[in-house]
Design a protein around this motif. Structure first.
Motif, PDB file in Angstrom:
ATOM      1  N   THR A  91      68.115  15.104  32.588  1.00 54.80           N
ATOM      2  CA  THR A  91      67.876  16.443  33.118  1.00 54.80           C
ATOM      3  C   THR A  91      69.190  17.151  33.412  1.00 54.80           C
ATOM      4  O   THR A  91      69.389  18.313  33.042  1.00 54.80           O
ATOM      5  N   ASP A 104      54.258  20.000  33.946  1.00 56.22           N
ATOM      6  CA  ASP A 104      55.574  19.865  34.581  1.00 56.22           C
ATOM      7  C   ASP A 104      55.584  20.275  36.054  1.00 56.22           C
ATOM      8  O   ASP A 104      56.130  19.551  36.879  1.00 56.22           O
ATOM      9  N   ARG A 108      56.614  17.725  39.067  1.00 59.10           N
ATOM     10  CA  ARG A 108      57.735  17.987  39.969  1.00 59.10           C
ATOM     11  C   ARG A 108      57.283  17.983  41.427  1.00 59.10           C
ATOM     12  O   ARG A 108      58.044  17.601  42.317  1.00 59.10           O
ATOM     13  N   SER A 177      63.581  14.720  38.823  1.00 59.77           N
ATOM     14  CA  SER A 177      63.334  16.164  38.863  1.00 59.77           C
ATOM     15  C   SER A 177      64.057  16.832  40.027  1.00 59.77           C
ATOM     16  O   SER A 177      64.571  17.947  39.894  1.00 59.77           O
TER      17      SER A 177
END
Length: 241
Positions: A91, A104, A108, A177
């Protein structure tokens, strides 16, 4: 020849896209069959069997048989921690999948990282415990304080059972994340189990998403506020929403 751990071999095993998809699918902590993992990897069952054999021989996966089926799981929390760290690195480095998908935001917010809570909810829990002094940090070592143990016990968790277990009570895990730490170890596992037991959240089918109900979100927020008060020595009993 240089001596020491052969990180190149492990990296090569994880680096294959199909094997990476297999390992990621097992980050839910749930054991899956070879056919289920073949579908996750996007390969034929024969190809998946070859990949699974390599991962098992390398010590990254374990297998158990039940009837006609073979079930595969990550060999340990150490494997999950390495995978979560690689996700964080990917990431930060900008190596993202081209199709992030509609899940997503949910990933997260809250997800299962092998056997503990990750995502925004996971880092919020970690920050509350650290900020209140319930967990102390010394380098890479995390220690649950006596006051912290009392607060956790008041949440309905058997602290005696945790301390008798072989696994570390508290362990730091890098969240891919959030790019910050969330809590692993036997305490992280017990907290996730308690959250699910209270009905605050449930695991979404076939994903790592941990979906909080509206009432569960409120209860979790109240728990974070309560446990984040270092001056409050009273331990409140947790109750299902």
């Amino acid at each position: 020849m240089k001596e020491g751990p052969d990180i190149a071999r492990v990296a090569a095993l994880i680096g294959d896209p199909a094997r990476a998809n297999i390992l990621t699918a097992l980050m839910t902590g749930k054991a899956l069959t070879a056919s289920e993992l073949a579908e996750e990897a996007g390969v034929t069952p024969q190809t998946a069997s070859a990949h699974l054999a390599k991962l098992q021989d390398s010590g990254l996966l374990t297998q158990r048989r039940q009837g006609r089926h073979r079930y595969f799981a990550l060999a340990s929390g150490d494997v999950a921690q390495v995978l979560e760290g690689l996700m964080a690195l990917a990431t930060v480095s900008g190596h993202l999948r081209s199709r992030p998908g509609p899940r997503d935001p949910a990933l997260r917010r809250a997800r299962v990282c092998y056997n503990h809570l990750a995502g925004e909810a996971g880092t919020q829990l970690y920050d509350a415990l650290i900020g209140a002094g319930h967990i102390t940090v010394a380098g890479d070592d995390l220690t649950l304080t006596e006051h912290g143990a009392a607060r956790i016990r008041g949440f309905g968790i058997d602290m005696d059972g945790l301390t008798r277990a072989r696994a570390p009570v508290c362990r730091a895990c890098l969240d891919w994340s959030e790019r910050r730490t969330h809590l692993a170890g036997s305490l992280g596992r017990a907290l996730l189990a308690r959250i699910e037991e209270l009905g605050w959240a449930r695991r979404a089918e076939a994903t790592r998403v941990l979906a909080f109900s509206a009432a569960g979100d409120r209860a979790f927020a109240a728990f974070l506020t309560d446990i984040g008060r270092p001056e409050n020595s009273a331990v409140s009993k947790a109750s299902a929403p």
